[in-house]
Enzyme design. Structure first.
Site, PDB file in Angstrom:
ATOM      1  N   LEU A  87      -7.662  25.647 181.143  1.00 46.38           N
ATOM      2  CA  LEU A  87      -6.831  26.730 181.661  1.00 46.38           C
ATOM      3  C   LEU A  87      -5.752  27.074 180.628  1.00 46.38           C
ATOM      4  O   LEU A  87      -5.061  26.158 180.148  1.00 46.38           O
ATOM      5  CB  LEU A  87      -6.154  26.322 182.976  1.00 46.38           C
ATOM      6  N   GLU A 108      -7.817  18.762 179.407  1.00 45.79           N
ATOM      7  CA  GLU A 108      -6.528  18.998 180.068  1.00 45.79           C
ATOM      8  C   GLU A 108      -6.399  18.003 181.195  1.00 45.79           C
ATOM      9  O   GLU A 108      -7.188  17.061 181.296  1.00 45.79           O
ATOM     10  CB  GLU A 108      -6.431  20.441 180.569  1.00 45.79           C
ATOM     11  N   TYR A 147      -5.850  32.422 192.187  1.00 45.96           N
ATOM     12  CA  TYR A 147      -4.460  32.159 192.567  1.00 45.96           C
ATOM     13  C   TYR A 147      -3.578  32.093 191.334  1.00 45.96           C
ATOM     14  O   TYR A 147      -4.063  32.044 190.201  1.00 45.96           O
ATOM     15  CB  TYR A 147      -4.353  30.871 193.394  1.00 45.96           C
ATOM     16  N   LYS A 206      -8.369  30.839 186.734  1.00 50.18           N
ATOM     17  CA  LYS A 206      -7.561  30.113 187.730  1.00 50.18           C
ATOM     18  C   LYS A 206      -8.106  30.450 189.116  1.00 50.18           C
ATOM     19  O   LYS A 206      -7.527  31.245 189.864  1.00 50.18           O
ATOM     20  CB  LYS A 206      -6.080  30.495 187.564  1.00 50.18           C
TER      21      LYS A 206
HETATM   22  N1  PMP Z   1      -4.421  23.229 183.742  1.00 51.48           N
HETATM   23  C1  PMP Z   1      -4.714  23.207 185.064  1.00 51.48           C
HETATM   24  C2  PMP Z   1      -6.076  22.750 185.493  1.00 51.48           C
HETATM   25  C3  PMP Z   1      -3.756  23.623 186.012  1.00 51.48           C
HETATM   26  O1  PMP Z   1      -4.053  23.627 187.317  1.00 51.48           O
HETATM   27  C4  PMP Z   1      -2.473  24.040 185.557  1.00 51.48           C
HETATM   28  C5  PMP Z   1      -1.429  24.538 186.511  1.00 51.48           C
HETATM   29  N2  PMP Z   1      -1.141  23.702 187.578  1.00 51.48           N
HETATM   30  C6  PMP Z   1      -2.195  24.015 184.184  1.00 51.48           C
HETATM   31  C7  PMP Z   1      -3.202  23.626 183.305  1.00 51.48           C
HETATM   32  C8  PMP Z   1      -0.848  24.427 183.638  1.00 51.48           C
HETATM   33  O2  PMP Z   1      -0.670  25.814 183.736  1.00 51.48           O
HETATM   34  P1  PMP Z   1       0.782  26.467 183.821  1.00 51.48           P
HETATM   35  O3  PMP Z   1       1.553  25.977 182.659  1.00 51.48           O
HETATM   36  O4  PMP Z   1       0.537  27.927 183.762  1.00 51.48           O
HETATM   37  O5  PMP Z   1       1.396  26.010 185.124  1.00 51.48           O
END
Ligand code: PMP
Length: 291
Positions: free
Chosen positions: A209, A185, A37, A153
């Site tokens: 991620l 994270e 996703y 993701k």
């Molecule tokens: N880490 C995780 C586990 C996430 O699910 C997300 C997004 N919700 C992020 C980091 C941040 O990613 P982004 O800045 O692309 O939204």
């Protein structure tokens, strides 16, 4: 239309009402979480960093060995139609691809004749309130019990779901994931810390991620001369940080002022977070609203 999902939604080549967007219960997204996703923020009906989101989608599809069902241009035309038909100026567009529905249940990939399932819809973008930003939010730490490809993701989000629910159960906004003594994270965000004026961030590895917002923040820090160090951060460094922030496409930059019931720094959102939030807003306004 619900308050959260604009109509039409997109399913397998067609735009239709949500109630008519049916998927087989044998879909591998449903049976195995076998899919991927993306979430793309939209400001003033312009998708933010769409190319980067579509590149990450491709990397995740490659990582799970699923051919991308749409070209970049086809994705863009789906996304632009969803945005145009939705009633809100600021939105978040959700994209999902699963390995489709076979006529039986088998872990191994289905035959090539089974088409992937492609689903997408637009929602209103809900960024943190001014009150949340000026007070900061609370977080907990939990053991990172996810698999070893957190850079992808993918739909299989059970460990993230359990981590975030543990936070919600304690009245907190986010759970920070600690693996082998290191901060990775959040359950649904990247985490930055500040110590003695230096912005510190965990590096992109298979255990984190690669956030699109994470990249924007590092770019803005470089542009504005903010000192940065990207390296592994220990749980101890997290606990002794002056500032801790969570970042994501929908949360943008949100200070965490309480961690496991203890104040972060002086317990107030810090000056580096405030500066970065303003740089982020200026960047967005410049790129998205003026073109
Ligand atoms: N880490 C995780 C586990 C996430 O699910 C997300 C997004 N919700 C992020 C980091 C941040 O990613 P982004 O800045 O692309 O939204």
């Amino acid at each position: 239309m619900t308050a959260y999902v604009a109509e039409p939604v997109y399913l397998n080549g067609q735009f239709k009402p949500l109630a008519e967007a049916g998927v087989s219960p044998l879909d591998r997204g449903f049976l195995y979480g076998d899919g991927v996703y993306e979430v793309i923020p939209v400001y003033s009906r312009r998708p933010f960093r769409i190319d980067e989101h579509l590149t990450r989608l491709q990397a995740t599809l490659d990582g799970i060995r699923l051919a991308n069902p749409l070209t970049v241009d086809a994705w863009k035309s789906v996304i632009f139609k969803l945005i145009a038909d939705a009633p809100w100026e600021d939105q978040s567009v959700y994209l999902q691809v699963t390995r489709g529905a076979d006529d039986k249940r088998d872990h191994a990939f289905p035959p090539a004749s089974v088409a992937p399932t492609v689903f997408a819809f637009a929602s209103p973008l809900v960024t943190p309130s001014a009150e949340q930003r000026t007070r900061g939010v609370s977080a907990i730490t939990v053991a990172d019990e996810r698999w070893a490809r957190c850079d992808l993701k993918v739909l299989s989000l059970l460990a993230n779901v359990l981590a975030r629910q543990a936070a919600v159960d304690q009245g907190c906004t986010e759970a920070l994931l600690i693996r082998d003594g290191y901060l990775k994270e959040g359950a649904a965000s990247n985490i930055f810390i500040v110590k003695d004026g230096v912005l510190l961030a965990p590096p992109k590895t298979r255990l984190m991620l690669p956030g699109i917002t994470y990249d924007v923040i590092l770019e803005l820090a470089a542009t504005h001369g903010q000192a940065v160090d990207v390296r592994e951060l220990t749980e101890m460094e997290l606990r002794h940080a002056d500032e801790v922030w969570m970042t994501s496409s929908t949360k943008e930059i949100l200070p965490i002022t309480t961690l496991d019931g203890q104040p972060v720094g002086n317990g107030q959102p810090g000056p580096v977070a405030a500066r970065m939030w303003q740089w982020y807003q200026d960047f967005k306004n410049h790129i998205m609203r003026q073109g």
